[in-house]
Enzyme design. Structure first.
Site, PDB file in Angstrom:
ATOM      1  CB  CYS A  37      -0.988   0.002   1.158  1.00  0.00           C
ATOM      2  SG  CYS A  37      -0.383  -0.732   2.656  1.00  0.00           S
ATOM      3  CB  CYS A 107      -2.107  -1.369   9.928  1.00  0.00           C
ATOM      4  SG  CYS A 107      -2.889  -0.986   8.361  1.00  0.00           S
TER       5      CYS A 107
END
Lengths: 137, 176
Positions: A37, A107
């Site tokens: 990402c 994350c």
């Protein structure tokens, strides 16, 4: 996708955003990225020379809300911990605390990697061997 | 994995000829148009719909160089979903700084100099990327054993992700 209240809180009021002097030998800097990402995360710790306790932690993250919240939470948790306690922080603790959905687990992994990378930087600066990651995600 | 290159009757490449991709897409779309099969033949209808979806996916991929790169890497089993790939710290540092310069601009949008600075820094990185990838694209076309060069290309594939992300930040902010 709806963010949990805790994510929103850390995202809108991130704790400990900033920079520590990377040249200081008591400061460990971790710099990690999530290639899929394009997120980048810098996490720094400052260790008290006498007590060995992390007295300050700062971060700067460019990424989604969950990545910012994960690193913000990580710096909160790091302060007041010893290095050994800090190494023990697991990404799943972050997932649980922030209620991250499965698609955002990476994350929290990024935040854990940043902690380990900061600790290793500190260790190397102080003549200690790097810790080797034994857990495969 | 369905092979988009075979489907479009094109040689495998990281930069397939744009005009050929387009003309094959039109040709195949016509050939596999749902209107061309008898409405009563359910099996044939399903078959054509499946093929039409495949043709669309192939076109979307082969007409976008970044997607083609990912596709070719996947074809060679060199790219996985959510793969953790480590880029050198120097590069991550550059991306950190680039992101920071975008933030400086976001914080003071009235300062044109900051916008230019962020924009120029990104363009410089993209130019550097383009210059570095060209010889690898040529090497890929010529190589007998594609894997070593694809592994180098993979590094660039991931670098580009960071740059695209920053470009998106800049564009989104400019459009606010």
């Amino acid at each position: 996708m709806a963010y949990s209240e805790k994510v929103i809180d850390h995202y809108s009021n991130p704790k400990n955003v900033g920079t520590l002097d990377k040249a200081n030998k008591n400061v460990g800097t971790g710099l990690v990225g999530a290639p899929e990402c394009g997120d980048v995360m810098r996490l720094q710790i400052e260790v008290d020379e006498v007590t060995g306790i992390i007295k300050d932690a700062k971060f700067k993250t460019f990424g989604c809300g969950s990545a910012i919240a994960s690193s913000s939470l990580a710096t909160e948790w790091l302060k007041g911990k010893t290095i050994d306690e800090a190494v023990a922080i697991d990404n799943m603790d972050i997932v649980e605390e922030l209620n991250l959905p499965p698609v955002k687990i990476h994350c929290s992994v990024l935040a854990e990697d940043a902690i380990k990378s900061a600790i290793n930087d500190y260790r190397v600066k102080n003549g200690l061997p790097e810790l080797v990651e034994e857990k495969a995600h | 994995m369905d092979n988009y290159f075979t489907l479009f009757d094109l040689p495998m490449s990281l930069c397939p000829d744009v005009a050929s991709v387009k003309s094959q897409f039109y040709k195949l779309s016509k050939q596999y148009h749902p209107d061309r099969v008898a409405q009563t033949d359910e099996a044939a209808k399903a078959d054509v719909l499946h093929k039409a979806a495949l043709i669309n996916d192939a076109y979307k991929t082969l007409s976008d160089p970044d997607k083609t790169m990912a596709y070719v890497l996947r074809m060679h089993h060199l790219l996985e979903d959510e793969e953790k790939y480590n880029l050198p710290p120097d590069f991550l540092m550059d991306m950190m700084e680039l992101n920071e310069s975008v933030s400086d601009y976001e914080d003071a949008p009235e300062k044109e100099s900051l916008q230019n600075q962020a924009h120029q820094a990104l363009v410089a990185q993209l130019d550097q990327w383009n210059a570095a990838i060209q010889p690898l694209l040529t090497a890929f076309e010529q190589a007998e054993d594609k894997e070593p060069v694809l592994l180098k290309i993979k590094d660039f594939y991931f670098r580009k992700k960071y740059l695209l992300r920053i470009r998106e930040r800049l564009t989104t902010f400019a459009l606010r």
